[in-house]
Design a protein around this motif. Structure first.
Motif, PDB file in Angstrom:
ATOM      1  N   TYR A   1      97.270 -32.303  -9.052  1.00  0.00           N
ATOM      2  CA  TYR A   1      96.602 -30.998  -9.177  1.00  0.00           C
ATOM      3  C   TYR A   1      97.632 -29.918  -9.520  1.00  0.00           C
TER       4      TYR A   1
ATOM      5  N   VAL B   1      98.063 -30.059   3.053  1.00  0.00           N
ATOM      6  CA  VAL B   1      98.343 -29.910   1.612  1.00  0.00           C
ATOM      7  C   VAL B   1      97.053 -29.543   0.868  1.00  0.00           C
TER       8      VAL B   1
ATOM      9  N   HIS C   1      96.984 -26.168  -9.148  1.00  0.00           N
ATOM     10  CA  HIS C   1      96.730 -25.592  -7.814  1.00  0.00           C
ATOM     11  C   HIS C   1      98.041 -25.154  -7.175  1.00  0.00           C
ATOM     12  N   THR C   2      98.078 -23.887  -6.794  1.00  0.00           N
ATOM     13  CA  THR C   2      99.285 -23.355  -6.151  1.00  0.00           C
ATOM     14  C   THR C   2      98.995 -23.124  -4.659  1.00  0.00           C
TER      15      THR C   2
ATOM     16  N   GLU D   1      96.317 -25.864   1.800  1.00  0.00           N
ATOM     17  CA  GLU D   1      97.282 -24.921   1.201  1.00  0.00           C
ATOM     18  C   GLU D   1      96.990 -24.731  -0.285  1.00  0.00           C
ATOM     19  N   LYS D   2      96.686 -25.847  -0.970  1.00  0.00           N
ATOM     20  CA  LYS D   2      96.524 -25.796  -2.423  1.00  0.00           C
ATOM     21  C   LYS D   2      95.077 -25.525  -2.835  1.00  0.00           C
TER      22      LYS D   2
ATOM     23  N   GLU E   1     100.217 -33.035  -4.972  1.00  0.00           N
ATOM     24  CA  GLU E   1     101.061 -32.086  -5.718  1.00  0.00           C
ATOM     25  C   GLU E   1     101.076 -32.464  -7.218  1.00  0.00           C
TER      26      GLU E   1
ATOM     27  N   HIS F   1     103.021 -24.368  -5.366  1.00  0.00           N
ATOM     28  CA  HIS F   1     103.730 -25.623  -5.593  1.00  0.00           C
ATOM     29  C   HIS F   1     104.597 -25.864  -4.373  1.00  0.00           C
ATOM     30  N   LEU F   2     104.549 -27.080  -3.886  1.00  0.00           N
ATOM     31  CA  LEU F   2     105.145 -27.345  -2.574  1.00  0.00           C
ATOM     32  C   LEU F   2     106.498 -28.048  -2.626  1.00  0.00           C
TER      33      LEU F   2
END
Ligand SMILES: N[C@@H](CCC(=O)N[C@@H](CS)C(=O)NCC(=O)O)C(=O)O
Length: 271
Positions: free
Chosen positions: A101, A46, A104-105, A49-50, A98, A107-108
């Motif tokens: 933040y 995570v 930060h993309t 990814e972000k 998630e 979005h999960l």
């Protein structure tokens, strides 16, 4: 009988070692981690990814340094330190990142409330059904009890099939074309499926074209796994296989079993 970490390589290797190096500088957000741990990899994926700034701190959770125990009395990894405050439990950490933040993309979690809730149902299914069955299968002993081993395998594969049947038809990810939290929570365990080939005579997941009436499900699973393996975040958090082998060796060794059972009864986590 050696302790669980007797043969534990001290640090990440391969591409993961580079990632650790890139995240060694002091940051407010600290990830206390073990390179080998699938629960750690959930939160690490995570973060990657972000593209959230973080500091990676390698600890051996079987030796539990004070720095870790101060944050998490159970001394488990992953543990996060955020604004000088502790947080732990991998699925909680993933959701926290998630929420904390939002800029930060990607979005999960799905933006649609229904899909978001449905994702949570199947994430919970993964955590409460698939992963425990995975560990029961992996830890099963003695290997001479073929019937017992077959039962554990069937239980694991049954849950996995149920999960795969809930995936978006096209995919490749659980919810469609974009990777989501649910993918990252299950991925670390799927990435370690090779340990069943190594120690348990195979995971039982049929080869392409050999799944009979379940062929569609297993094709969908393969499509998902290929997409997971292709993720940059996965590559950047994965260490070399050879260093995992000694950790899982105890699951292949009948004589290690009673000690392992004792350790896991005491609430010890398993890699
Ligand atoms: N439920 C925890 C499990 C974490 C866990 O079991 N981590 C293992 C390493 S993979 C650990 O810290 N083990 C140390 C111990 O059992 O004392 C989570 O999801 O974060």
């Amino acid at each position: 009988m050696p302790p669980p970490d007797a043969n534990l390589h001290p640090s990440a290797t391969g591409l993961a070692a580079k990632t650790v190096e890139e995240h060694s500088a002091e940051q407010d957000l600290k990830l206390y981690a073990g390179w080998f741990c699938p629960f750690v990899q959930r939160a690490w994926l995570v973060l990657e990814e972000k593209k959230i700034p973080y500091q990676y701190i390698e600890v051996n959770p079987y030796h539990k340094p004070d720095s870790l125990l101060k944050l998490n009395p159970r001394g488990l990894v992953p543990t996060l330190q955020y604004a000088n405050k502790p947080l732990y439990e991998s699925t909680v950490l993933c959701e926290f990142l998630e929420d904390a933040y939002p800029d930060h993309t990607p979005h999960l979690l799905p933006s649609d409330p229904y899909e978001r809730a449905r994702t949570r149902i199947w994430t919970d299914f993964g955590t409460s059904r698939i992963i425990p069955a995975y560990h029961r299968f992996l830890q099963f002993q003695p290997m001479s009890d073929k019937e017992g081993l077959e039962e554990r395998k069937k239980e694991f594969l049954g849950y996995l099939q149920q999960f795969v049947s809930e995936m978006d038809e096209e995919g490749p990810f659980f919810g469609g074309k974009d990777v989501g939290m649910i993918d990252l929570i299950i991925a670390p365990f799927a990435l370690r499926l090779w340990v069943f080939d190594h120690f348990k005579g195979g995971s039982g997941i049929p080869d392409e074209g050999k799944g009979g009436v379940m062929d569609n499900v297993w094709n969908r699973f393969r499509k998902w796994l290929q997409a997971i393996e292709a993720l940059e975040s996965v590559k950047k958090t994965s260490s070399e296989r050879e260093h995992f082998v000694p950790i899982y060796q105890r699951y292949a060794d009948d004589t290690a079993q009673s000690e392992l059972a004792k350790a896991t009864r005491g609430g010890k986590g398993v890699p």
